[in-house]
Design a protein around this motif. Structure first.
Motif, short mmCIF file in Angstrom:
data_model
loop_
_atom_site.label_atom_id
_atom_site.label_comp_id
_atom_site.label_asym_id
_atom_site.label_seq_id
_atom_site.Cartn_x
_atom_site.Cartn_y
_atom_site.Cartn_z
N ILE A 274 0.84 -1.20 0.00
CA ILE A 274 0.00 0.00 0.00
C ILE A 274 0.87 1.25 0.00
O ILE A 274 2.08 1.20 0.29
N VAL A 275 0.24 2.37 -0.33
CA VAL A 275 0.78 3.70 -0.05
C VAL A 275 -0.29 4.44 0.74
O VAL A 275 -1.49 4.22 0.55
N ASP A 276 0.14 5.31 1.63
CA ASP A 276 -0.79 5.98 2.53
C ASP A 276 -0.80 7.48 2.23
O ASP A 276 0.21 8.17 2.40
N MET A 277 -1.93 7.98 1.79
CA MET A 277 -2.04 9.40 1.45
C MET A 277 -1.96 10.31 2.67
O MET A 277 -1.70 11.50 2.55
N GLU A 278 -2.21 9.76 3.83
CA GLU A 278 -2.11 10.58 5.05
C GLU A 278 -0.69 11.12 5.22
O GLU A 278 -0.48 12.21 5.74
N ASN A 279 0.28 10.35 4.75
CA ASN A 279 1.67 10.79 4.84
C ASN A 279 1.90 12.04 3.99
O ASN A 279 2.65 12.95 4.36
N TRP A 280 1.23 12.11 2.83
CA TRP A 280 1.36 13.29 1.97
C TRP A 280 0.65 14.49 2.59
O TRP A 280 1.15 15.61 2.57
N GLU A 281 -0.54 14.28 3.15
CA GLU A 281 -1.30 15.39 3.72
C GLU A 281 -0.57 16.02 4.90
O GLU A 281 -0.56 17.24 5.07
N PRO A 289 6.19 6.32 0.27
CA PRO A 289 6.90 5.06 0.52
C PRO A 289 5.94 3.87 0.38
O PRO A 289 4.77 3.95 0.77
N VAL A 290 6.45 2.78 -0.17
CA VAL A 290 5.66 1.55 -0.30
C VAL A 290 5.73 0.79 1.02
O VAL A 290 6.81 0.57 1.58
N ILE A 291 4.57 0.38 1.52
CA ILE A 291 4.48 -0.33 2.80
C ILE A 291 3.87 -1.71 2.56
O ILE A 291 2.82 -1.82 1.93
#
Length: 315
Positions: A274-281, A289-291
């Motif tokens: 996954i990638v998490d958009m919260e990290n961008w916000e 980053p790929v998790i």
């Protein structure tokens, strides 16, 4: 100015003096190391002959000072290689009282040392104990190991203990805090086959508890491992407020180690990336980053390509 020369007779006298001085030093050293002296060492204590149906708390440290008669040579060797010995303390006397006197156990303690090391006193001389309610509890065994494997070999399955649970007996407040018991560390090098061994359980210096049984048979499955590569689609999380989120690339390659016997067992369906958009916000990062959120047991990840991906957002 010319230096005065030392005559042959004077040189001979100096040589004889130095020789006598060396012989005297050697004689003194031999006398010192052969002479019996008093020496104090620190020793840990463990308990034997614990009265049944009694749980106890020691009211002092589990380390005592032992005064011994030893030869100077043994004292010298001990100072060169210091260690902390352990002595056993007989608790059978607690059946009728709440203290143990070392003076009454000097004979028993001396039998735990070489005959030429005589224990003459222990400090403190008296150990006091506080009795409490005794209880029993079964706890799981947790194997500990430090194993170096042969190249392309590793653990390929669950480590098993037999028995899986042991019975711990002791004071209620101590036993209640024990969730599991670890074994002594199992060690090995250049290992390429299953490990089957007997490992003793570690009390972690809790001398007021008893364990039954005190050991467990441990089996660690070992086999040949190899690399495998799977391609995973990327999932986007925390992107509900956006019309769409597209990652570049949309898939990643994951390289991992797996046992030969399970090579065909695991596929891309058993992994999740996954990638998490919260990290961008929160952090306004330029790439995500790929998790890996799902990895099968005993599959060891070597690499993820790429580790970070670019993305486009449509609000």
């Amino acid at each position: 100015m010319a230096q005065p020369r030392i005559s042959k007779a004077k040189r001979r006298k100096i040589a004889i003096f130095l020789r006598c001085l060396g012989i005297s030093f050697v004689a003194w050293l031999l006398f010192a190391v052969s002479n019996v002296q008093l020496y104090v060492i620190k020793a840990g204590i463990s308990y034997v002959n614990i009265p049944e149906n009694k749980a106890f708390h020691p009211l002092q440290s589990d380390t005592v000072s032992i005064k011994m008669k030893m030869s100077g040579w043994k004292i010298f060797l001990r100072k060169m290689n210091p260690d902390t010995p352990h002595i056993q303390v007989d608790l059978s006397g607690l059946k009728t009282r709440n203290y143990i006197v070392f003076t009454n156990q000097l004979g028993y303690i001396n039998r735990q040392f070489p005959v030429d090391n005589q224990v003459i006193a222990v400090s403190p001389d008296t150990l006091f104990f506080d009795f409490s309610k005794q209880t029993q509890r079964k706890v799981p065994v947790r194997p500990l190991y430090d194993i170096q494997f042969k190249k392309q070999y590793g653990i390929i399955g669950d480590t098993k203990a037999s028995p899986e649970y042991v019975t711990v007996t002791g004071p209620l407040e101590d036993v209640a805090n024990i969730e599991f018991l670890e074994t002594d560390t199992i060690r090995g090098s250049n290992v390429s086959a299953d490990i089957r061994t007997v490992a003793y359980l570690n009390k972690h210096q809790k001398n007021n508890i008893t364990i039954y049984p005190i050991f467990s048979e441990i089996m660690i499955p070992v086999g040949e491992i190899t690399e495998k590569v799977v391609e995973l689609p990327l999932k986007v999380e925390n992107a509900r407020q956006y019309t769409s989120v597209r990652t570049l690339p949309s898939k990643v390659k994951v390289t991992f180690l797996v046992s030969l016997k399970d090579y065909n067992k695991w596929s891309s369906r058993d992994f999740e990336a996954i990638v998490d958009m919260e990290n961008w916000e929160k952090n306004k990062v330029q790439s995500l980053p790929v998790i890996l959120t799902q990895v099968p047991e005993y599959c060891r990840i070597i690499s993820i390509e790429p580790q970070n991906v670019d993305f486009f957002v449509r609000k």
